[in-house]
Enzyme design. Structure first.
Site, PDB file in Angstrom:
ATOM      1  N   VAL A 134       0.855  -1.206   0.000  1.00  8.63           N
ATOM      2  CA  VAL A 134       0.000   0.000   0.000  1.00  8.63           C
ATOM      3  C   VAL A 134       0.884   1.247   0.000  1.00  8.63           C
ATOM      4  O   VAL A 134       1.777   1.387   0.840  1.00  8.63           O
ATOM      5  CB  VAL A 134      -0.903   0.067   1.261  1.00  8.63           C
ATOM      6  CG1 VAL A 134      -1.852   1.265   1.187  1.00  8.63           C
ATOM      7  CG2 VAL A 134      -1.684  -1.215   1.461  1.00  8.63           C
ATOM      8  N   LYS A 207      -6.141  -2.286  -1.283  1.00 12.98           N
ATOM      9  CA  LYS A 207      -5.271  -1.561  -0.344  1.00 12.98           C
ATOM     10  C   LYS A 207      -6.048  -1.126   0.903  1.00 12.98           C
ATOM     11  O   LYS A 207      -5.533  -1.220   2.018  1.00 12.98           O
ATOM     12  CB  LYS A 207      -4.647  -0.364  -1.059  1.00 12.98           C
ATOM     13  CG  LYS A 207      -3.657  -0.803  -2.157  1.00 12.98           C
ATOM     14  CD  LYS A 207      -3.262   0.370  -3.042  1.00 12.98           C
ATOM     15  CE  LYS A 207      -2.241  -0.040  -4.092  1.00 12.98           C
ATOM     16  NZ  LYS A 207      -2.018   0.990  -5.099  1.00 12.98           N
TER      17      LYS A 207
HETATM   18  N1  HSE Z   1      -1.081   0.442  -9.947  1.00 10.40           N
HETATM   19  C1  HSE Z   1      -0.907   1.134  -8.699  1.00 10.40           C
HETATM   20  C2  HSE Z   1      -1.275   2.599  -8.859  1.00 10.40           C
HETATM   21  C3  HSE Z   1       0.507   1.103  -8.187  1.00 10.40           C
HETATM   22  O1  HSE Z   1      -1.597   3.069  -9.950  1.00 10.40           O
HETATM   23  O2  HSE Z   1      -1.244   3.282  -7.850  1.00 10.40           O
HETATM   24  C4  HSE Z   1       0.855  -0.163  -7.475  1.00 10.40           C
HETATM   25  O3  HSE Z   1       0.079  -0.358  -6.335  1.00 10.40           O
END
Ligand code: HSE
Length: 433
Positions: A134, A207
């Site tokens: 996270v 998250k």
């Molecule tokens: N794909 C995620 C984002 C990053 O765009 O924040 C990795 O957790």
């Protein structure tokens, strides 16, 4: 000072994996001097031939079979950076059963299968650390678990998907529609080729499930989280919100309610003066309300090789310092495993709403809309209609006073069926943060 030696095995050598290797190479002397720990990356498991080629120039032992790491008695810590549920889950479980500590960035796996992973770790007397799951480089998990441990956390509001935040910022700053902003994010390497998890809110939900579990010491059933993404937001919504004194953010929210938890992910109108309104681009931020600290904001880069590697290496060091003492700490508070509060349905939410109706420009439209709203006891705060286009559809923007979500849904379902309504109404909640 006696130097402790710790061997690592790395599963997956993508962006974060290469960042971890870079950080370990660059910081090894510093870590050794500061902490008395010598960390060696013994082996990397990678199946992608291009990435394997890259590894050859680095001269690290490479394998294609994960068992070479999972069954190696010399390896103390397994770093899982493959992502996704399978085979990452099986690899992590095997590592734990073989008494290896695990460091992972795998938010999907922890949010959906966390119970099994943590139970297995406990049964085998080893730890699972997951700071990188996270907020990338923001030490949010460590802050909640250690620095803020004496606090009673009331609520957290996270901008925890950099891709969505970049898209919303690019739309409002560049005056472009969603599709163009997404393309821009992909060209700059912020958004994946398949950005579904990011823009649909699922990544945020993974998250927030992890954060909520830590904050409230409760099991969080991932499938009970209400999730909406940014797919339906148009540039005009951002402009209207701006005129009304707000900006639009995709928020992941976790609040303690009386006998339940309020956990949801959806776009929100955030007052322009709020700290979260000023978190733009790919940045992530978590706003915390707690009894002792009051209000706090942690902000930083939520993705990228080095910020995420910073979190992974921090976890490796935390574990390394505990080995070989038997000082296993119940990272997610094992007592929590038996406690389970219901996540309240979004139907019970009581908040203000922004609506954008797309309706024909003719007499009685507003009175018919207000009559449906009145029937469901939804009180109007303000209405804007800009421009006039006889017999064509125009946007009508409305702000409501506080109302119950289930009434809002029923009212919108009736309004969307009115003959002069030409498109599904956009509704965005106004979050009081
Ligand atoms: N794909 C995620 C984002 C990053 O765009 O924040 C990795 O957790």
């Amino acid at each position: 000072m006696k130097i402790k030696k710790i061997n690592l095995g790395l599963l997956g050598f993508g962006t974060i994996g290469s960042g971890v290797l870079k950080v370990l190479q660059k910081k090894s002397a510093l870590l050794e001097n500061k902490l008395g720990v010598k960390i060696k990356l013994k082996r990397v498991c990678e199946i992608n031939p291009t990435l394997v080629k890259k590894l050859k120039s680095i001269k690290v032992d490479v394998c294609k079979n994960a068992d070479k790491i999972l069954e190696d008695p010399d390896i103390d810590i397994v770093i899982e950076l493959i992502g996704g549920i399978h085979p990452a889950k099986e690899y992590i479980l095997k590592a734990l059963r073989n008494k290896k500590h695990v460091v992972t960035a795998n938010k999907a796996l922890l949010a959906e299968n966390g119970e099994e992973i943590f139970k297995t770790a406990k049964e085998n007397g080893v730890d699972v650390y997951f700071e990188a799951s996270v907020g990338g480089g923001i030490p949010i998990i460590r802050s909640l678990r250690e620095g803020l441990i004496a606090n009673n956390i009331e609520s957290i509001y996270g901008i925890i998907n950099g891709t969505s935040n970049y898209i919303l910022s690019a739309m409002s700053e560049g005056g472009v529609e969603f599709k163009a902003a997404l393309k821009d994010a992909q060209v700059r390497g912020y958004a994946e080729k398949n950005p579904h998890f990011d823009i649909s809110g699922i990544d945020c939900a993974h998250k927030i499930a992890i954060l909520a579990r830590i904050c409230f010491n409760q099991k969080v059933k991932f499938t009970d989280i209400h999730i909406e993404g940014i797919n339906d937001i148009e540039l005009s919504d951002l402009n209207y919100a701006q005129d009304l004194g707000f900006c639009v953010k995709l928020l992941a929210i976790a609040k303690k309610a009386q006998d339940s938890l309020d956990i949801r992910v959806h776009p929100c109108l955030v007052p322009k003066g709020h700290l979260l309104a000023n978190v733009s681009g790919v940045y992530n931020a978590v706003f915390i309300k707690a009894d002792l600290i009051g209000r706090a904001l942690l902000q930083g880069e939520g993705a990228g090789a080095l910020p995420t590697a910073s979190a992974v290496v921090g976890d490796i060091i935390s574990i390394a310092q505990k080995i070989p003492q038997d000082s296993q700490m119940d990272l997610l508070n094992v007592k929590a495993v038996n406690m389970s509060k219901k996540i309240i349905s979004v139907d019970e939410l009581f908040t203000r709403y922004y609506f954008r109706f797309t309706a024909l420009d003719k007499p009685e439209v507003l009175s018919k809309i207000s009559s449906v709203l009145g029937k469901f006891k939804i009180s109007i705060y303000s209405v804007i209609q800009k421009g006039r286009q006889r017999s064509q559809a125009v946007p009508i923007v409305m702000m409501t006073h506080e109302a119950r979500e289930k009434d809002i849904r029923k009212a919108l379902s009736q309004i969307n069926k009115l003959p002069f309504i030409k498109k599904k109404t956009v509704a965005i909640r106004v979050e009081r943060i």
